[in-house]
Design a protein around this motif. Structure first.
Motif, mmCIF file in Angstrom:
data_model
loop_
_atom_site.group_PDB
_atom_site.id
_atom_site.type_symbol
_atom_site.label_atom_id
_atom_site.label_comp_id
_atom_site.label_asym_id
_atom_site.label_seq_id
_atom_site.Cartn_x
_atom_site.Cartn_y
_atom_site.Cartn_z
ATOM 1 N N VAL A 1 -18.849 15.303 -62.419
ATOM 2 C CA VAL A 1 -19.734 15.152 -61.683
ATOM 3 C C VAL A 1 -19.421 15.975 -60.502
ATOM 4 O O VAL A 1 -18.484 15.357 -59.706
ATOM 5 C CB VAL A 1 -21.285 15.019 -61.793
ATOM 6 N N SER A 2 -20.276 17.021 -59.685
ATOM 7 C CA SER A 2 -20.067 17.061 -58.155
ATOM 8 C C SER A 2 -20.236 15.527 -57.538
ATOM 9 O O SER A 2 -20.937 14.539 -57.804
ATOM 10 C CB SER A 2 -21.208 17.584 -57.758
ATOM 11 N N ASN A 3 -18.821 15.527 -56.667
ATOM 12 C CA ASN A 3 -19.085 13.940 -55.657
ATOM 13 C C ASN A 3 -18.736 12.724 -56.307
ATOM 14 O O ASN A 3 -18.753 12.084 -56.154
ATOM 15 C CB ASN A 3 -20.742 13.892 -54.977
ATOM 16 N N SER A 4 -17.945 13.410 -57.864
ATOM 17 C CA SER A 4 -17.570 11.788 -58.699
ATOM 18 C C SER A 4 -16.443 11.551 -57.606
ATOM 19 O O SER A 4 -15.780 10.762 -58.318
ATOM 20 C CB SER A 4 -17.652 12.126 -60.541
ATOM 21 N N GLY A 5 -15.956 12.106 -56.805
ATOM 22 C CA GLY A 5 -14.740 11.407 -56.568
ATOM 23 C C GLY A 5 -12.933 12.293 -57.045
ATOM 24 O O GLY A 5 -12.004 11.571 -56.723
ATOM 25 N N LYS A 6 -13.254 13.161 -57.441
ATOM 26 C CA LYS A 6 -12.193 14.210 -58.070
ATOM 27 C C LYS A 6 -11.079 14.542 -57.353
ATOM 28 O O LYS A 6 -10.022 14.126 -56.852
ATOM 29 C CB LYS A 6 -12.816 15.288 -58.587
ATOM 30 N N THR A 7 -11.881 15.526 -55.576
ATOM 31 C CA THR A 7 -11.014 15.014 -55.281
ATOM 32 C C THR A 7 -10.167 14.174 -53.832
ATOM 33 O O THR A 7 -8.692 14.459 -54.123
ATOM 34 C CB THR A 7 -11.575 16.335 -53.671
ATOM 35 N N GLU B 1 -12.303 23.769 -69.856
ATOM 36 C CA GLU B 1 -11.916 24.997 -71.109
ATOM 37 C C GLU B 1 -10.072 25.077 -71.541
ATOM 38 O O GLU B 1 -10.249 25.056 -72.222
ATOM 39 C CB GLU B 1 -12.907 26.428 -71.091
ATOM 40 N N LEU B 2 -9.714 24.544 -69.782
ATOM 41 C CA LEU B 2 -8.472 24.868 -70.266
ATOM 42 C C LEU B 2 -7.534 23.840 -71.164
ATOM 43 O O LEU B 2 -7.761 22.379 -71.639
ATOM 44 C CB LEU B 2 -7.958 24.761 -68.817
ATOM 45 N N PRO B 3 -6.633 23.663 -71.896
ATOM 46 C CA PRO B 3 -5.854 22.722 -73.507
ATOM 47 C C PRO B 3 -4.880 21.885 -71.860
ATOM 48 O O PRO B 3 -4.280 22.266 -72.688
ATOM 49 C CB PRO B 3 -5.711 24.124 -73.686
ATOM 50 N N PHE B 4 -5.801 21.516 -71.027
ATOM 51 C CA PHE B 4 -4.316 20.276 -71.068
ATOM 52 C C PHE B 4 -5.253 18.819 -70.857
ATOM 53 O O PHE B 4 -6.814 18.993 -71.120
ATOM 54 C CB PHE B 4 -4.318 20.707 -69.299
ATOM 55 N N PRO B 5 -4.490 17.823 -70.418
ATOM 56 C CA PRO B 5 -4.871 16.565 -71.025
ATOM 57 C C PRO B 5 -5.800 16.473 -70.095
ATOM 58 O O PRO B 5 -4.991 16.565 -68.324
ATOM 59 C CB PRO B 5 -3.514 15.389 -70.676
ATOM 60 N N ARG B 6 -6.881 15.573 -70.003
ATOM 61 C CA ARG B 6 -7.994 15.527 -68.470
ATOM 62 C C ARG B 6 -8.554 14.268 -68.423
ATOM 63 O O ARG B 6 -8.638 13.769 -69.044
ATOM 64 C CB ARG B 6 -8.959 17.020 -69.829
ATOM 65 N N ILE B 7 -8.595 13.968 -67.169
ATOM 66 C CA ILE B 7 -9.088 13.014 -67.042
ATOM 67 C C ILE B 7 -10.653 13.276 -66.093
ATOM 68 O O ILE B 7 -11.073 13.767 -65.322
ATOM 69 C CB ILE B 7 -8.144 12.229 -65.829
ATOM 70 N N CYS B 8 -11.591 12.343 -66.592
ATOM 71 C CA CYS B 8 -12.561 12.457 -66.384
ATOM 72 C C CYS B 8 -13.428 11.470 -65.071
ATOM 73 O O CYS B 8 -13.021 10.088 -65.155
ATOM 74 C CB CYS B 8 -14.163 12.545 -67.119
ATOM 75 N N VAL B 9 -13.681 12.129 -63.731
ATOM 76 C CA VAL B 9 -13.525 10.827 -63.127
ATOM 77 C C VAL B 9 -15.607 11.009 -62.977
ATOM 78 O O VAL B 9 -16.077 12.070 -63.014
ATOM 79 C CB VAL B 9 -12.963 11.347 -61.462
ATOM 80 N N ALA B 10 -15.869 9.768 -63.099
ATOM 81 C CA ALA B 10 -16.797 9.454 -63.272
ATOM 82 C C ALA B 10 -17.119 8.098 -62.142
ATOM 83 O O ALA B 10 -16.831 7.054 -61.744
ATOM 84 C CB ALA B 10 -17.977 8.852 -64.473
ATOM 85 N N ARG B 11 -18.482 7.612 -61.010
ATOM 86 C CA ARG B 11 -19.184 7.116 -60.367
ATOM 87 C C ARG B 11 -20.512 6.857 -60.558
ATOM 88 O O ARG B 11 -21.688 7.518 -61.172
ATOM 89 C CB ARG B 11 -18.759 7.155 -58.725
ATOM 90 N N GLY B 12 -20.909 5.384 -60.391
ATOM 91 C CA GLY B 12 -22.201 5.452 -60.945
ATOM 92 C C GLY B 12 -23.227 5.698 -62.372
ATOM 93 O O GLY B 12 -23.482 4.479 -63.137
ATOM 94 N N ALA B 13 -22.167 6.145 -62.957
ATOM 95 C CA ALA B 13 -22.849 6.410 -64.285
ATOM 96 C C ALA B 13 -22.432 7.672 -64.909
ATOM 97 O O ALA B 13 -21.521 8.921 -64.329
ATOM 98 C CB ALA B 13 -24.528 7.225 -64.339
ATOM 99 N N ILE B 14 -22.384 7.861 -66.440
ATOM 100 C CA ILE B 14 -21.052 8.553 -67.285
ATOM 101 C C ILE B 14 -21.809 9.965 -67.395
ATOM 102 O O ILE B 14 -22.940 9.595 -68.173
ATOM 103 C CB ILE B 14 -20.316 7.815 -68.348
#
Length: 162
Positions: free
Chosen positions: A10-16, A100-113
């Protein structure tokens, strides 16, 4: 042959912030490219009134070469295959967004998933507030968001090589 991994959340989760930490950890020993998805088309790459902005506004695709960087702007979307071909000399390619791209994916989450990201994710980089995330199945790796070395170890093991 680069290792590619995508980041989502989600936006502002810390991805960047996480990607920036990884890049700083890797450079200058490795070459890294980052592809950032701009779904709302709001990124600004050039100043109004500058030559390159005027050329782009007139309808041309534009490349700007300087001693320290090259910038390219196109009026059409380039395919992921094209981008990967252009950046095939890199050691790592990080993609922010484009779930939707078929690459290994890391989801970044803060506070809640956000459970909507679970089907698209191979790993979750979590802060301490969601560390004991019971909604995640056992096949999804849980990484410490604040430990980029740990995240990099996962990327080195599971990143897709092209």
């Amino acid at each position: 042959m680069p290792k590619i991994v995508a980041f989502t959340g989600v936006s502002n989760s810390g991805k960047t912030t996480l990607i920036e930490k990884l890049v700083r950890l890797l450079v200058p020993a490795y070459e890294v490219a980052v592809f950032k998805h701009d779904p709302k088309d709001k990124a600004v790459f050039d100043s109004e009134g500058k030559d390159s902005h005027r050329f782009f506004q007139s309808g041309a695709d534009v490349s700007v070469f300087s001693p320290s960087k090259t910038t390219m702007m196109f009026h059409q979307t380039k395919s992921m295959a094209w981008l990967c071909e252009v950046f095939c000399d890199k050691d790592y390619i990080f993609i922010e967004g484009l779930k939707e791209l078929p690459f290994p994916r890391i989801c970044v989450a803060r506070g809640a998933i956000d459970e909507a990201y679970i089907p698209f994710s191979d790993a979750f980089a979590l802060d301490k507030s969601v560390w004991n995330a019971s909604v995640l199945s056992s096949h999804i790796a849980v990484l410490d968001l604040n430990d980029p070395q740990n995240v990099l170890a996962w990327i080195d093991k599971f990143g897709k090589e092209i």
